[in-house]
Enzyme design. Structure first.
Site, PDB file in Angstrom:
ATOM      1  N   HIS A 133       0.633  -1.135   0.112  1.00 54.71           N
ATOM      2  CA  HIS A 133      -0.039  -0.153  -0.145  1.00 54.71           C
ATOM      3  C   HIS A 133       0.772   1.053  -0.004  1.00 54.71           C
ATOM      4  CE1 HIS A 133      -2.935  -2.908   2.563  1.00 54.71           C
ATOM      5  NE2 HIS A 133      -3.815  -2.589   1.665  1.00 54.71           N
ATOM      6  N   SER A 176      -2.861  -7.915   2.931  1.00 60.98           N
ATOM      7  CA  SER A 176      -3.262  -8.118   3.823  1.00 60.98           C
ATOM      8  C   SER A 176      -3.472  -8.883   4.582  1.00 60.98           C
ATOM      9  CB  SER A 176      -4.375  -7.148   4.457  1.00 60.98           C
ATOM     10  OG  SER A 176      -4.101  -5.561   3.490  1.00 60.98           O
TER      11      SER A 176
HETATM   12  P1  ADP Z   1      -5.184  -5.825   0.334  1.00 63.11           P
HETATM   13  O1  ADP Z   1      -5.911  -7.028  -0.653  1.00 63.11           O
HETATM   14  O2  ADP Z   1      -4.370  -6.439   0.868  1.00 63.11           O
HETATM   15  O3  ADP Z   1      -6.599  -6.316   1.548  1.00 63.11           O
HETATM   16  P2  ADP Z   1      -7.065  -3.516   0.113  1.00 63.11           P
HETATM   17  O4  ADP Z   1      -8.956  -3.367   0.698  1.00 63.11           O
HETATM   18  O5  ADP Z   1      -6.271  -3.493   2.032  1.00 63.11           O
HETATM   19  O6  ADP Z   1      -6.218  -4.785   0.384  1.00 63.11           O
HETATM   20  O7  ADP Z   1      -6.882  -2.582  -0.825  1.00 63.11           O
HETATM   21  C1  ADP Z   1      -6.747  -1.474  -1.108  1.00 63.11           C
HETATM   22  C2  ADP Z   1      -6.076  -0.950  -2.638  1.00 63.11           C
HETATM   23  O8  ADP Z   1      -4.321  -1.344  -2.539  1.00 63.11           O
HETATM   24  C3  ADP Z   1      -6.641  -2.531  -3.213  1.00 63.11           C
HETATM   25  O9  ADP Z   1      -6.269  -1.566  -4.705  1.00 63.11           O
HETATM   26  C4  ADP Z   1      -5.498  -3.174  -3.318  1.00 63.11           C
HETATM   27  O10 ADP Z   1      -5.555  -4.175  -5.073  1.00 63.11           O
HETATM   28  C5  ADP Z   1      -4.148  -2.685  -3.438  1.00 63.11           C
HETATM   29  N1  ADP Z   1      -2.647  -3.227  -3.096  1.00 63.11           N
HETATM   30  C6  ADP Z   1      -2.976  -4.396  -1.609  1.00 63.11           C
HETATM   31  N2  ADP Z   1      -1.568  -3.898  -1.616  1.00 63.11           N
HETATM   32  C7  ADP Z   1      -0.826  -4.241  -2.949  1.00 63.11           C
HETATM   33  C8  ADP Z   1      -0.103  -3.993  -2.939  1.00 63.11           C
HETATM   34  N3  ADP Z   1       0.793  -5.013  -2.806  1.00 63.11           N
HETATM   35  N4  ADP Z   1       1.239  -3.935  -4.341  1.00 63.11           N
HETATM   36  C9  ADP Z   1      -0.285  -2.879  -4.667  1.00 63.11           C
HETATM   37  N5  ADP Z   1      -1.251  -2.524  -4.632  1.00 63.11           N
HETATM   38  C10 ADP Z   1      -2.101  -3.587  -3.227  1.00 63.11           C
END
Ligand code: ADP
Length: 183
Positions: free
Chosen positions: A29, A140
Site C-alpha cells: 500500500h 493484508s
Molecule cells: P488487501 O487486498 O491487501 O486486503 P486492501 O483492500 O487494503 O487490500 O487494498 C486497497 C488497495 O490496495 C487495493 O486496490 C489493492 O489491490 C491494493 N493493494 C494491496 N496490496 C497491494 C500490493 N502489494 N501492491 C499493490 N497494490 C496493493
C-alpha cells in the site's frame, strides 16, 4: 475550459482517494501511495468500514497505524467512511479513485468496481497502478495468515505494524522466529 465549481480553487490541487481495508497497512500500500504522491498533490487514504468483512484491527487501530506511517507527510490525509465510496468521494474534492493491481486475479473485480463507480458518478475515474516487483505477493490477508503462525513479516509491513500483529496474536514481541533448513 470547464467552469470551476464553487469551493474549487487552485490550492486544492489534484486529489486522489485511495480506498481499502488496510487491515493492516503494508509496504505494498505504502509503495502505491508514495508513487501516487508524484502525480497528485494530495492523497486521501479512506478506510472502508465494512460490517460484513471481519477485520483483525478496529478502524481506530487502522487509522492510528496509517497515521503513524505518514506523520511527516502533510499531503496524505487518513480517514474512514461507511457506505458507498462514490458518496464519500463526492464530499471531497477528489476526482480520481486510486487502486493497486497485483495480479490478473485483482483485475476482474477491480474492472467491475471501477465500471460500477463510473456508472454511479460519471465525473469519477479510477486510476490503477501496478504493484512493484518487491510487493506483488503482499496482501493484508497473507500478512495476517503468516504472522498468526509466527512467521516473520518484517520488511513487508512497517515495524510498528509488526509489533501490533504480534500483540494481536499474543506472540512474543522481541523473539524473532527464523524459518530455515536447520529448524
Ligand atoms: P488487501 O487486498 O491487501 O486486503 P486492501 O483492500 O487494503 O487490500 O487494498 C486497497 C488497495 O490496495 C487495493 O486496490 C489493492 O489491490 C491494493 N493493494 C494491496 N496490496 C497491494 C500490493 N502489494 N501492491 C499493490 N497494490 C496493493
Amino acid at each position: 475550459m470547464a467552469k470551476k465549481k464553487k469551493g474549487e480553487d487552485k490550492e486544492m490541487g489534484k486529489v486522489a482517494i485511495y480506498p481499502g481495508s488496510f487491515d493492516p497497512i503494508t509496504y505494498g500500500h505504502i509503495d502505491i501511495i508514495e508513487r501516487a504522491l508524484e502525480i497528485f498533490d494530495k492523497v486521501i487514504i479512506a478506510i472502508a468500514e465494512n460490517a460484513e468483512k471481519r477485520a483483525l484491527f478496529s478502524v481506530e487501530e487502522r487509522l492510528g497505524m496509517i497515521k503513524n506511517v505518514f506523520k511527516d507527510t502533510p499531503n496524505v490525509i487518513v480517514d474512514s467512511f461507511k457506505g458507498l465510496l462514490v458518496e464519500y468521494v463526492s464530499k471531497t474534492n477528489a476526482k480520481v479513485i486510486l487502486r493497486g493491481l497485483r495480479a490478473t486475479s485483482d483485475f476482474e473485480y477491480e474492472f467491475h468496481m471501477a465500471s460500477m463507480n463510473r456508472s454511479l458518478n460519471t465525473h469519477l475515474d479510477t486510476l490503477f497502478m501496478m504493484t512493484s516487483k518487491d510487493y506483488f505477493f503482499v496482501s493484508s490477508r497473507t500478512i495476517k495468515e503468516v504472522a498468526k503462525l509466527g512467521g516473520g513479516v518484517e520488511g513487508l509491513v512497517p515495524d510498528h505494524v509488526v509489533r501490533r500483529l504480534k500483540e494481536k496474536f499474543k506472540l512474543p514481541v522481541s523473539k524473532k522466529k527464523q524459518i530455515g533448513w536447520d529448524d
